[in-house]
Scaffold this active site. Structure first.
Site, PDB file in Angstrom:
ATOM      1  N   ASN A  11       0.776  -1.342  -0.025  1.00  0.00           N
ATOM      2  CA  ASN A  11       0.073   0.041  -0.028  1.00  0.00           C
ATOM      3  C   ASN A  11       0.950   1.371  -0.116  1.00  0.00           C
ATOM      4  O   ASN A  11       1.450   1.530   0.966  1.00  0.00           O
ATOM      5  CB  ASN A  11      -0.988  -0.067   1.408  1.00  0.00           C
ATOM      6  N   TRP A  12       0.936   1.803  -1.145  1.00  0.00           N
ATOM      7  CA  TRP A  12       1.906   3.045  -1.521  1.00  0.00           C
ATOM      8  C   TRP A  12       1.272   4.230  -0.714  1.00  0.00           C
ATOM      9  O   TRP A  12       1.961   5.421  -0.587  1.00  0.00           O
ATOM     10  CB  TRP A  12       2.160   3.329  -2.646  1.00  0.00           C
ATOM     11  N   LYS A  13       0.157   4.306  -0.242  1.00  0.00           N
ATOM     12  CA  LYS A  13      -0.486   5.332   0.297  1.00  0.00           C
ATOM     13  C   LYS A  13      -0.566   6.723  -0.591  1.00  0.00           C
ATOM     14  O   LYS A  13      -0.241   6.563  -1.757  1.00  0.00           O
ATOM     15  CB  LYS A  13      -0.035   5.733   1.625  1.00  0.00           C
ATOM     16  N   HIS A  97      -9.427   0.850   5.211  1.00  0.00           N
ATOM     17  CA  HIS A  97      -7.917   1.154   5.873  1.00  0.00           C
ATOM     18  C   HIS A  97      -8.423   2.081   7.035  1.00  0.00           C
ATOM     19  O   HIS A  97      -9.102   3.012   6.846  1.00  0.00           O
ATOM     20  CB  HIS A  97      -7.183   1.875   4.842  1.00  0.00           C
ATOM     21  N   GLU A  99      -6.605   4.385   8.139  1.00  0.00           N
ATOM     22  CA  GLU A  99      -6.388   5.820   7.956  1.00  0.00           C
ATOM     23  C   GLU A  99      -7.702   6.360   7.289  1.00  0.00           C
ATOM     24  O   GLU A  99      -8.056   7.582   7.751  1.00  0.00           O
ATOM     25  CB  GLU A  99      -5.350   6.125   7.133  1.00  0.00           C
ATOM     26  N   GLU A 169      -5.084  -5.264  10.831  1.00  0.00           N
ATOM     27  CA  GLU A 169      -4.180  -4.205  10.716  1.00  0.00           C
ATOM     28  C   GLU A 169      -4.410  -3.530  12.280  1.00  0.00           C
ATOM     29  O   GLU A 169      -5.192  -2.668  12.243  1.00  0.00           O
ATOM     30  CB  GLU A 169      -4.218  -3.281   9.606  1.00  0.00           C
ATOM     31  N   GLY A 175       2.394   2.047  10.788  1.00  0.00           N
ATOM     32  CA  GLY A 175       3.485   3.040  10.695  1.00  0.00           C
ATOM     33  C   GLY A 175       4.049   3.721  12.094  1.00  0.00           C
ATOM     34  O   GLY A 175       4.547   4.630  11.971  1.00  0.00           O
ATOM     35  N   SER A 215       3.452  -2.642  10.513  1.00  0.00           N
ATOM     36  CA  SER A 215       4.995  -2.365  10.402  1.00  0.00           C
ATOM     37  C   SER A 215       5.557  -3.539  10.083  1.00  0.00           C
ATOM     38  O   SER A 215       6.582  -4.130  11.100  1.00  0.00           O
ATOM     39  CB  SER A 215       5.356  -1.804  11.969  1.00  0.00           C
ATOM     40  N   GLY A 236       2.697  -1.144   4.433  1.00  0.00           N
ATOM     41  CA  GLY A 236       2.843   0.114   3.912  1.00  0.00           C
ATOM     42  C   GLY A 236       4.220   0.610   3.549  1.00  0.00           C
ATOM     43  O   GLY A 236       4.636   0.406   2.845  1.00  0.00           O
ATOM     44  N   GLY A 237       4.851   1.300   4.821  1.00  0.00           N
ATOM     45  CA  GLY A 237       6.144   1.748   4.671  1.00  0.00           C
ATOM     46  C   GLY A 237       7.198   0.978   3.761  1.00  0.00           C
ATOM     47  O   GLY A 237       7.947   1.431   3.021  1.00  0.00           O
TER      48      GLY A 237
END
Ligand code: PEP
Length: 260
Positions: A11-13, A97, A99, A169, A175, A215, A236-237
């Site tokens: 997920n490149w957000k 998600h 977020e 998640e 993150g 993470s 993600g990251g």
């Protein structure tokens, strides 16, 4: 979609320009040529979908969007529909998600409408759920997860479950660098599978793909994926660097083979 392979989604957000996304996709595709033993999915921002789709052609890597709106078309400024995603070449879409739940007020009911819209257009849904730190500290994790599954999958039949990937998640792990321990993650994954079994039966619940996200790094991926009910990752990251994404994928494949 089959559970025979570990499922690894990036997920490149809201990161990367079109050229940056294309370059990252290119590096991943190149490395993935040696990794046929994983189902790999990339979710770039909307602006880069078309270029990344071109880069993924002739590879087994799949394209995902990060969100959709449940209506098919009309006066909904700024929104993107499931038929549009399908037209753009997306096989998957991330829905619910944390977020989006936290920053954009998404509810279980809205998540449910989005999942139904995705399936209606032939786009597989990556349905995210997870508890906050406060909810975990108050011992409410399983109740929250149960409520999110019920709400998100309301009115969805057993046949449609095959088109949904669930991503657990924990919000406190996204993150933050804090990963759920393999035991903590497994406890929730097995709870999710039990709840699916109650509604859909043991067979469909066993076949369901349940990802962990929060993470994930090369160093923790083997132990997490060695757990019985963890079928892959939403990353993600660490998905923003080809090297770490590929290393996680390699570790996931290794763990998956050992646990079979
Ligand atoms: C995510 O955004 O879905 C996620 C799991 O992020 P990170 O890997 O950075 O925690």
């Amino acid at each position: 979609m089959s559970k025979k392979l570990p499922f690894i989604a990036g997920n490149w957000k809201m990161n990367l320009t079109i050229s940056g996304a294309k370059a990252l996709a290119k590096s991943i595709v190149k490395a993935c040529a040696d990794l046929p033993e994983a189902e790999i999915v990339l979710a770039p921002p909307f602006t880069a979908l078309s270029k990344v789709k071109k880069t993924l052609e002739d590879s087994s890597v799949k394209l995902a969007a990060q969100n959709l709106f449940w209506e098919e078309k009309g006066a909904f400024t700024g929104e993107v529909s499931a038929p549009m995603l399908r037209d753009a070449g997306c096989q998957y879409v991330i829905i619910g998600h944390s977020e989006r739940r936290q920053s954009f007020g998404e509810t279980d009911e809205g998540v449910n409408r989005k999942i139904k819209a995705a399936l209606k257009s032939g786009v597989f849904a990556i349905f995210c759920l997870g508890e906050t730190l406060v909810e975990r500290e108050h011992g409410e994790t399983m109740d929250v997860i149960t409520r999110q599954i019920r709400g998100g999958l309301e009115g969805i039949g057993g046949g449609e479950l095959k088109s949904i990937v669930i991503a657990y998640e924990p919000v406190w792990a996204i993150g933050t660098g804090k990963t759920a321990s393999p035991g903590q993650a497994e406890e929730v994954h097995s709870h999710i599978r039990e709840k699916l079994a109650l509604t859909y039966g043991i067979g469909p619940a066993e076949c369901a793909i349940i990802l962990y996200g929060g993470s994930v790094k090369p160093a923790n991926s083997f132990a997490l994926l060695s757990e019985k009910n963890i079928d892959g990752f939403l990353i993600g990251g660490a998905s923003l660097e080809a090297e770490s994404f590929i290393q996680i994928t390699r570790e996931a494949i290794r763990a998956y083979k050992e646990k079979k």
